[in-house]
Motif scaffolding. Structure first.
Motif, PDB file in Angstrom:
ATOM      1  N   ILE A  99       0.525  10.835   0.410  1.00  0.00           N
ATOM      2  CA  ILE A  99       1.549  10.739  -0.629  1.00  0.00           C
ATOM      3  C   ILE A  99       1.602   9.310  -1.138  1.00  0.00           C
ATOM      4  O   ILE A  99       1.835   8.370  -0.353  1.00  0.00           O
ATOM      5  CB  ILE A  99       2.932  11.164  -0.091  1.00  0.00           C
ATOM      6  N   ASP A 100       1.380   9.143  -2.440  1.00  0.00           N
ATOM      7  CA  ASP A 100       1.489   7.829  -3.077  1.00  0.00           C
ATOM      8  C   ASP A 100       2.867   7.748  -3.731  1.00  0.00           C
ATOM      9  O   ASP A 100       3.050   8.215  -4.852  1.00  0.00           O
ATOM     10  CB  ASP A 100       0.366   7.655  -4.104  1.00  0.00           C
ATOM     11  N   ASP A 101       3.810   7.174  -3.023  1.00  0.00           N
ATOM     12  CA  ASP A 101       5.200   7.128  -3.476  1.00  0.00           C
ATOM     13  C   ASP A 101       5.420   5.872  -4.305  1.00  0.00           C
ATOM     14  O   ASP A 101       5.792   4.819  -3.785  1.00  0.00           O
ATOM     15  CB  ASP A 101       6.132   7.158  -2.259  1.00  0.00           C
ATOM     16  N   ARG A 102       5.189   5.974  -5.616  1.00  0.00           N
ATOM     17  CA  ARG A 102       5.319   4.810  -6.488  1.00  0.00           C
ATOM     18  C   ARG A 102       6.777   4.424  -6.694  1.00  0.00           C
ATOM     19  O   ARG A 102       7.086   3.237  -6.819  1.00  0.00           O
ATOM     20  CB  ARG A 102       4.616   5.060  -7.822  1.00  0.00           C
ATOM     21  N   ALA A 103       7.673   5.397  -6.715  1.00  0.00           N
ATOM     22  CA  ALA A 103       9.097   5.087  -6.870  1.00  0.00           C
ATOM     23  C   ALA A 103       9.616   4.335  -5.637  1.00  0.00           C
ATOM     24  O   ALA A 103      10.372   3.378  -5.756  1.00  0.00           O
ATOM     25  CB  ALA A 103       9.894   6.367  -7.093  1.00  0.00           C
ATOM     26  N   GLY A 104       9.214   4.784  -4.456  1.00  0.00           N
ATOM     27  CA  GLY A 104       9.646   4.137  -3.226  1.00  0.00           C
ATOM     28  C   GLY A 104       8.740   3.013  -2.784  1.00  0.00           C
ATOM     29  O   GLY A 104       8.991   2.372  -1.753  1.00  0.00           O
ATOM     30  N   ASN A 105       7.662   2.746  -3.535  1.00  0.00           N
ATOM     31  CA  ASN A 105       6.703   1.678  -3.240  1.00  0.00           C
ATOM     32  C   ASN A 105       6.176   1.780  -1.807  1.00  0.00           C
ATOM     33  O   ASN A 105       6.269   0.839  -1.015  1.00  0.00           O
ATOM     34  CB  ASN A 105       7.327   0.305  -3.480  1.00  0.00           C
ATOM     35  N   ALA A 106       5.618   2.951  -1.495  1.00  0.00           N
ATOM     36  CA  ALA A 106       5.068   3.174  -0.162  1.00  0.00           C
ATOM     37  C   ALA A 106       3.912   4.168  -0.250  1.00  0.00           C
ATOM     38  O   ALA A 106       3.809   4.941  -1.202  1.00  0.00           O
ATOM     39  CB  ALA A 106       6.141   3.712   0.783  1.00  0.00           C
ATOM     40  N   PHE A 107       3.040   4.103   0.747  1.00  0.00           N
ATOM     41  CA  PHE A 107       1.937   5.055   0.864  1.00  0.00           C
ATOM     42  C   PHE A 107       2.063   5.732   2.218  1.00  0.00           C
ATOM     43  O   PHE A 107       2.233   5.065   3.242  1.00  0.00           O
ATOM     44  CB  PHE A 107       0.586   4.351   0.749  1.00  0.00           C
ATOM     45  N   LYS A 108       1.981   7.054   2.205  1.00  0.00           N
ATOM     46  CA  LYS A 108       2.237   7.811   3.432  1.00  0.00           C
ATOM     47  C   LYS A 108       1.045   8.711   3.769  1.00  0.00           C
ATOM     48  O   LYS A 108       0.538   9.427   2.907  1.00  0.00           O
ATOM     49  CB  LYS A 108       3.496   8.659   3.258  1.00  0.00           C
ATOM     50  N   ALA A 109       0.600   8.639   5.016  1.00  0.00           N
ATOM     51  CA  ALA A 109      -0.402   9.570   5.545  1.00  0.00           C
ATOM     52  C   ALA A 109       0.301  10.490   6.537  1.00  0.00           C
ATOM     53  O   ALA A 109       0.948  10.018   7.486  1.00  0.00           O
ATOM     54  CB  ALA A 109      -1.534   8.810   6.232  1.00  0.00           C
ATOM     55  N   ILE A 110       0.194  11.799   6.313  1.00  0.00           N
ATOM     56  CA  ILE A 110       0.856  12.776   7.171  1.00  0.00           C
ATOM     57  C   ILE A 110      -0.225  13.623   7.846  1.00  0.00           C
ATOM     58  O   ILE A 110      -0.968  14.351   7.206  1.00  0.00           O
ATOM     59  CB  ILE A 110       1.787  13.689   6.366  1.00  0.00           C
ATOM     60  N   ILE A 111      -0.299  13.496   9.168  1.00  0.00           N
ATOM     61  CA  ILE A 111      -1.275  14.246   9.955  1.00  0.00           C
ATOM     62  C   ILE A 111      -0.546  15.440  10.571  1.00  0.00           C
ATOM     63  O   ILE A 111       0.389  15.279  11.359  1.00  0.00           O
ATOM     64  CB  ILE A 111      -1.860  13.370  11.085  1.00  0.00           C
TER      65      ILE A 111
END
Length: 384
Positions: free
Chosen positions: A368-380
């Motif tokens: 998930i490239d969360d541009r609004a929250g300025n974060a990048f998330k990898a979900i395994i």
């Protein structure tokens, strides 16, 4: 642009991609609007449309010539660096409308003649004053990188000398004391310091206690019994700090200690294989440590739930990089000095291959490239 499309835009009113102006007479004011669009996602300025009710002001042919000259002057003289907008003159029943097309800029940050940086804020514009936001804009333009920023108050005395000397001899086949330059100069030659101060990369890799200078750059790791974040109930929790190589090993150990291990064909007394292949965890943890945005004052978060593991890195994907891009092995190096040293201290191979390798070993991963929250998330995902 077709007349129907223009009328549809006017009917929807202004937003962050569309701005209305009944007329323009001031190149400086128009230049600030162009700066805001160039620093954001681009958009259209409709001249000849009133911004209060969307009615047309009825531009004449004489107006068109005058306004096009102001547009050209603003783009050339009131935007730094200059831009090249495209204009269209569209005839509506009640007069002409000039549509000014402004692309998202590739040389951010753009400034007006006073040196102010503007961005779009809804249908209006906002002046950028926060240092972190300006730094990120310079970062996007590759004018500055966070890992090369000097760390205030640091010096060569912060270095773990034994650790650094062993690293140097292992990588270069020579001893530090045999070099013809001082240790300070050696660190500067290696892009780990400047003017006697360690940079962020040098501190994270080789300082004895990096978090004494950079307290926010830690990893917060929590394991929960269920599938939601709970403030009071958790299985394990650690604030992980130290050199980047130590942080990597501690985070990996935390995750491995809080997931299941499967015997497979191993003997009953063996530890067993982790339910998620070790290489997947290694690649995604290393990716978070190396490619996070160090301009953002926030820790990396590693959250272990009953049904998934989340690795949350500060900073969305840089520039126009997308999730589809990284799955194909494309990369945009945010921290080039750190990335150059990473293969020497971590199980990291670079070249954008880590994400591909992780997906190949374990396809059930969501990004998930969360541009609004300025974060990048990898979900395994975990099997339940």
């Amino acid at each position: 642009m077709e007349t129907e499309e223009l009328l549809a835009i006017i009917a929807r009113d202004e937003d962050s991609r569309h701005q209305f102006k009944a007329d323009v007479n001031n190149a400086s004011s128009l230049g600030a609007e162009m700066v805001a669009f160039s620093n954001s996602a681009g958009g259209l300025i409709l001249i000849g449309v009133k911004n209060d009710d969307g009615s047309r002001s009825g531009l004449t042919r004489d107006d068109i010539g005058r306004i096009n000259q102001i547009v050209a002057n603003a783009a050339t003289n009131n935007v730094r660096p200059p831009i090249n907008p495209v204009t269209e003159n569209i005839l509506l029943p009640d007069g002409l409308v000039i549509v000014v097309h402004i692309e998202q800029g590739i040389s951010k940050p753009y400034m007006d003649t006073q040196g102010f940086v503007w961005v779009k804020n809804g249908s209006d514009k906002r002046r950028v004053t926060a240092r972190e936001e300006l730094q990120r804009m310079f970062q996007e333009a590759a004018l500055i990188h966070a890992d090369e920023i000097p760390v205030g108050g640091s010096s060569v005395t912060d270095i773990d000398q034994e650790f650094f000397d062993a690293f140097f001899e292992r990588e270069y086949g020579e001893r530090v004391e045999d070099q013809d330059v001082s240790r300070v100069q050696l660190l500067e030659n290696m892009n780990l310091a400047k003017k006697g101060q360690l940079n962020i990369c040098g501190t994270l890799l080789f300082a004895s206690r990096p978090q004494m200078r950079l307290p926010i750059f830690i990893v917060k790791a929590v394991a929960f019994p269920g599938v939601d974040i709970e403030d009071e109930h958790y299985l394990d929790s650690q604030d992980i700090n130290g050199k980047l190589s130590d942080v990597f090993q501690k985070v990996l150990g935390f995750v491995l200690a809080n997931i299941r291990h499967v015997q497979n064909e191993q003997g009953i007394n063996s530890v067993g294989e982790p339910e998620i292949p070790r290489i997947v965890l290694e690649e995604l943890i290393a990716n978070a440590l190396i490619h996070r945005d160090y301009f953002v004052s926030a820790p990396i978060k590693v959250l272990v739930f009953a049904d998934r593991i989340e690795i949350v890195s500060p900073g969305h994907l840089p520039n126009n990089l997308t999730i589809e891009n990284i799955k194909m092995g494309n990369s945009n190096i945010r921290n080039p000095i750190l990335a150059s040293f990473a293969p020497k201290v971590l199980p990291y191979r670079g070249l954008g291959s880590g994400i591909k390798r992780a997906i190949r070993a374990y396809p059930d991963i969501e990004f998930i490239d969360d541009r609004a929250g300025n974060a990048f998330k990898a979900i395994i995902k975990r099997a339940q």
